[in-house]
Design a protein around this motif. Sequence first.
Motif, mmCIF file in Angstrom:
data_model
loop_
_atom_site.group_PDB
_atom_site.id
_atom_site.type_symbol
_atom_site.label_atom_id
_atom_site.label_comp_id
_atom_site.label_asym_id
_atom_site.label_seq_id
_atom_site.Cartn_x
_atom_site.Cartn_y
_atom_site.Cartn_z
ATOM 1 N N GLU A 42 0.840 -1.200 0.000
ATOM 2 C CA GLU A 42 0.000 0.000 0.000
ATOM 3 C C GLU A 42 0.867 1.240 0.000
ATOM 4 O O GLU A 42 0.649 2.191 -0.751
ATOM 5 C CB GLU A 42 -0.890 0.003 1.234
ATOM 6 N N LEU A 43 1.875 1.205 0.878
ATOM 7 C CA LEU A 43 2.779 2.349 0.987
ATOM 8 C C LEU A 43 3.445 2.613 -0.357
ATOM 9 O O LEU A 43 3.544 3.757 -0.807
ATOM 10 C CB LEU A 43 3.844 2.055 2.015
ATOM 11 N N ALA A 44 3.915 1.549 -0.935
ATOM 12 C CA ALA A 44 4.638 1.696 -2.200
ATOM 13 C C ALA A 44 3.712 2.266 -3.270
ATOM 14 O O ALA A 44 4.136 3.045 -4.123
ATOM 15 C CB ALA A 44 5.187 0.343 -2.632
ATOM 16 N N THR A 45 2.444 1.832 -3.218
ATOM 17 C CA THR A 45 1.545 2.264 -4.293
ATOM 18 C C THR A 45 1.174 3.741 -4.164
ATOM 19 O O THR A 45 1.218 4.468 -5.147
ATOM 20 C CB THR A 45 0.265 1.419 -4.293
ATOM 21 N N SER A 46 0.845 4.183 -2.945
ATOM 22 C CA SER A 46 0.357 5.568 -2.845
ATOM 23 C C SER A 46 1.493 6.518 -2.444
ATOM 24 O O SER A 46 2.177 6.308 -1.436
ATOM 25 C CB SER A 46 -0.776 5.642 -1.815
ATOM 26 N N LYS A 47 1.675 7.507 -3.276
ATOM 27 C CA LYS A 47 2.745 8.475 -3.052
ATOM 28 C C LYS A 47 2.450 9.324 -1.830
ATOM 29 O O LYS A 47 3.338 9.698 -1.063
ATOM 30 C CB LYS A 47 2.859 9.374 -4.284
ATOM 31 N N VAL A 48 1.169 9.603 -1.689
ATOM 32 C CA VAL A 48 0.762 10.514 -0.614
ATOM 33 C C VAL A 48 1.110 9.898 0.719
ATOM 34 O O VAL A 48 1.620 10.577 1.623
ATOM 35 C CB VAL A 48 -0.759 10.763 -0.709
ATOM 36 N N LYS A 49 0.884 8.594 0.835
ATOM 37 C CA LYS A 49 1.158 7.935 2.106
ATOM 38 C C LYS A 49 2.643 7.951 2.389
ATOM 39 O O LYS A 49 3.076 8.164 3.518
ATOM 40 C CB LYS A 49 0.624 6.507 2.065
#
Lengths: 187, 663
Positions: free
Chosen positions: B330-337
């Motif tokens: 999830e972290l890798a996918t979303s830049k915002v996170k």
Amino acid sequence: MNNIIRAKCLILGDSTVGKSSLTQAFVSDTHQYQKNYNMTQGVEILTKMINVPDTQSSVELYLYDCSGKEFYRGLVTKMSSQASLIVLVYDVTSENSFNLVTTFHDLVKTQGNNDGLRGVVFANKTDLTNRRKISPKAGRDLANSLGLMYFEGSVKDQKGIDAPFFYLVNEWFKLYMDKTQSFKLLS
Amino acid sequence: MDEVPVNRTEIGGLFDHRPVTAAGSIDRPGTRGSVGGAARPSSRPAGATDRTEMRQMSSYGDRPSTRQAITPQADGSSRPTTSGRPVTARPVSAALRNAPGTASRLLSTASLQRPGTRTGVATGIGFNTPINVVDRPITQQGLSGMKTSSRGPQRQVQDKSYFLGLLRTKMSEVVNEVGRLTTEMESMKQEQSTFLTYDKRVKEMAQELTELQGTLADYNLMVDLLNTDTEKGEVDAETREVAEENKQDEQELDALFSRKQHLQATAVQLETEIQEERHMGESMVAGMEPNLRQRYVELQSQNTSLLQHLDHNQHEIDTIDTRVATLEDELATSKVKQEAVGLYERLQELEEKRTEIQAENHKRGTPKEERERLLLQVKEDNAEIATMDRQVSEVQEQMRQLTDELHQLDQELEENQSERSQKYRELRKREETIDQFLAGFEVTQAEELSRLDIMEENNVDILEKLSTHLAHFKHLPSTNEFDVMRSDLAFKEGELEKSKFTEQGLKNQNLNLQSNLQKIEALESKVQKELVELKERLATMDEEMVEFSDVAGLRARAEDRRRQLAADREQLEARMVAASLNIKEGKAAVASLKSQLQENETHAQLAALEKKWAHLEQTNFTLREVVAQRKAESNYLPTKVVTRASRKLNQAKNYKPARSSSD
């Protein structure tokens, strides 16, 4: 040495087995085939020159296309004296013609010149497979018993027409060479 | 567009709280004044007056448009939602209040940016620009901004009917989807059923195909047999052979089957044995002493519990691993996170720093004390420096002394180095050699000893020989004789050399002669052959001699032969003439006969009859042919025979398996 060797070749067999058609087909290189039956009256004489392969000599065949009718048997016997080659033709759909082969062979034998007699048995009309009565094996056995070579074919389908004649020419040429050799040795 | 006022109320709320916003919503000019006059000067520390003016100017310019935007909303039913919005905005403002420094910064930046947005609103048409305005302060605040940004579009449409419509559309979509899925399911079910039937059919067809292939093979075999013209007896013999083979195979199969059964039986037996063993083990456990058995049971239970525990832990680890993996994904996918994580980390760092700084601040205490402390420290430091300087100077002096000494020593060394070093090297070498010697002493000693032994043995041998030879001493020649013998020897050596030369020459000669001999042998064989030929010729010549001896007779005979041949020729020529004449006559006769024949009525009749006969024969033949053809076509006897035979065969076929099954 360009010499011509002549040979008297009798074509015998029951009537309507295809002797005339065979000789016609062989003599005329076009392998023409007449569908209608044309009865031969007496004897018909045809000639054909054949080159013996790998030599200068050639063999001229005098083809005695004899009638198979009982009526002409006397004439045929007269003509068949001193024959050098014989072609005994029979019809694979007719047992009678097959049985007649031996009688014709005996007829030729009684007329002399037996030591140098070469001949073949030719089984005609092999295209009529469903009407066939004489098996190739029986034909071969008969030819072996008579000391002849067995060939089969169909003039109508133009199959195996030349083979028996070429075989005869070759045999005759060999015989001739042997004879001349022996003559030379004797002299 | 309704956002703009809200935003301002937020900023205003930083200082004036809700009442002001409420006033703003009711009466715009008043709020504006309150915001601009009362709130702004207090919020901004100094030097921001230009900016405030700017803002005010722009805000005044924009006002008509904003007012227009607000009024329709006030008329509409969306007012309650706007009132609801500040609730979310409030924590933000509270957060700002907690940290005054950041709040001031925020405000300045917000005020900086606002004019631009305001102008954008004035010139622009619709809803999008206000959302931007909302976004900007929020993003500066960090994480909480995200929520508000997501809130923006929701807030945009708050119509009940709209939501109803949305719901309806979604419902219809869901219904459609469900219908589609059901139809798909049904079609799939149908396909499944058809597939089953097809599968069955395929299997059937495959079986049929194999059967047909078998029959085809049979027919091919038969055609082959017909072509090769094999006899029935041969075929029968072959079939018999095949049957025998089959029988053998069957027997083998039976044997294998029996063996398999046997093996199975043994397997069953072994299983029962194993069971027995297990029972035995259990009985042993039961028959154990009570304390031992208790211990065994305890250990077993512990084992099982530990195994369960292990399983459980393993399972937990797996779940945690999977969770970590998913979270990382999830972290890798979303830049915002990712950004958020980074910002969090930074926040932590900064907080740590702040705590440090605060601690330092606490330590410091009052400036006076500090000063005294610092002065004291300076004094101490100065004293320390002075001592250090002194020490440094001392050390430097020592260094100088030592370097001087070093120089002196160097000079001395240079003077003595040449002689001493040589001696030293020599000594070193000698030492090395001695060391080597010492190291290899044992080996060399042993070698020397062995050599000594060998030499002693040699000596003994030689002495023995000497003693034996001493007996022959008397037979030795005198010196004179020795001289004579020596001269003899020299002479004989010369002789030997000569003889060696001669030997070589003889060898060469021998070789030559041998080659000659070979040639001669070849010649001999040739001559013998020639001889044989000549003998043969002689014999033939002898034979001929007898003939040729009688030359006159021979000549006479040849003459006779010639004459005879000539006579023959003449005769034959005469006969030829006669024959040609005869032929001519015969030809004439034939011609006359032919003409007679032609004239003869009976011949003409005969010819006509012959022609007619030929014609009749032809028709006869054709008819016969046709009849034969038809007969062959309509002849059902062979087929009858064949069918009967096949029926018999089928019966036999059907009968055989029955018998075999009975077997």
